[in-house]
Design an enzyme around this catalytic site. Sequence first.
Site, short mmCIF file in Angstrom:
data_model
loop_
_atom_site.label_atom_id
_atom_site.label_comp_id
_atom_site.label_asym_id
_atom_site.label_seq_id
_atom_site.Cartn_x
_atom_site.Cartn_y
_atom_site.Cartn_z
N GLY A 1 31.51 23.06 130.77
CA GLY A 1 32.22 22.80 129.52
C GLY A 1 33.23 21.70 129.72
N GLY B 1 35.34 20.46 126.84
CA GLY B 1 36.14 20.28 125.64
C GLY B 1 37.61 20.14 126.00
N TRP C 1 40.07 22.44 126.44
CA TRP C 1 40.54 23.34 127.50
C TRP C 1 39.78 23.08 128.81
CZ3 TRP C 1 43.99 25.23 130.08
CH2 TRP C 1 44.05 26.48 130.65
N LYS D 1 43.81 38.14 120.50
CA LYS D 1 45.01 37.42 120.04
C LYS D 1 44.67 36.35 119.02
CE LYS D 1 44.14 33.67 122.75
NZ LYS D 1 44.31 32.22 122.56
#
Length: 397
Positions: free
Chosen positions: A23, A25, A27, A227
């Site tokens: 990944g 992206g 983050w 959250k």
Amino acid sequence: MANPMDANPQTSAEQLDRVCIIGSGNWGSAIATKVGLNCERLPYFEDRVNMWVFEETVEVEGESRKLTEVINSQHENVKYLPGIKLPENVIAVADLAEACRGATLLIFVLPHQFLPRLLPTIREACHPSCRGVSLIKGLDFCKETGEPILISKTISEAMGPDFECGVLMGANVANEVAEGQMCESTLASNFGPPADEITRLVFDAPPSFRVQHISDVAGAEACGALKNIFALGAGFVDGLGLGSNTKAALLRVGLKEMAKFCHMFFDGVRDDTFTESCGMADLITTCYGGRNRKCAEAYARERLREKDIVSHDEKECEAMWAKIETELLNGQKLQGTLTTKEAHEVLESQRVLGDFPLIKVIHDIAFKGKPVRDIVEGIAVTSRHAGGQSPTHPSHL
């Protein structure tokens, strides 16, 4: 007490951990700034860190170029983390099998919807002794029972019986991490010594990025997903122009519902997990910053421009979220809306939705056209002395 690092079996170049980040992206690129530097300076890892990139064409100074080429030549993810230099040993790789080949530590940091089609390739390519850490904030749900399943468990089962997967969760707004602002994170894993500590060290970058280790994978991971639901509620509060008192009440009720959900559906969850970075701290930062709060505020303001009339069905609400996501997130994906729908569905199927009034009202505002101002209904304080019992006199305490 013996130092767990003394038992380190990694005594040759052939045994060094080979790290792959799956990944790229916002983050994924941010955590690559820490992982890349740590792999270069620590003796437990190969220097090179592959980062799997979903190939895209980007415009750079008026020229169309492949994103991988830009990252590898400029050492910057110009689309998802512009302005931040990546370590030169972080190499963007478009071919998934090539990126994962021989990896002994996989770092999963991508929307979990994409995992099913990627995991078979990853399993074939990685080293037989490979382990993983998920930075994915979401939950899967069993098609048969409707009950929530940890994404780390989904990954482990898809990767084979010997694959262990921990999680890294915490109060980590990606841009702030990448900029070197001080923050904390929580690694939850049960790899055993010395792998738990070696894995912690690949992320830990004091004084700016401090990582603590716990063993409660379920509690840490569920908090990281849930959250995002309450971040939508915080965005609704902000969209209404309400202040810190209201948001503080939402955080309090949200933390209680997070803990209740975790204990209801997962075994072995520890109460002290909720006071770690992955618990209370992540809830706070997500409700004050981050994409879910940002998009929810935009959604609330859009509804208020329409006089907040109950006239939207689920399809219309989803179209509104999709439009906001496209306009505000530059290709990133919202997780809070999906998690809200899935959590609401499981709570309703288990007939316990009434025990989660805040999750219910956030869902109904987001998908049933309930007025945004009704967010306060989910934050209503219930007296501890309901039912006619007299409170204890202060002199008796």
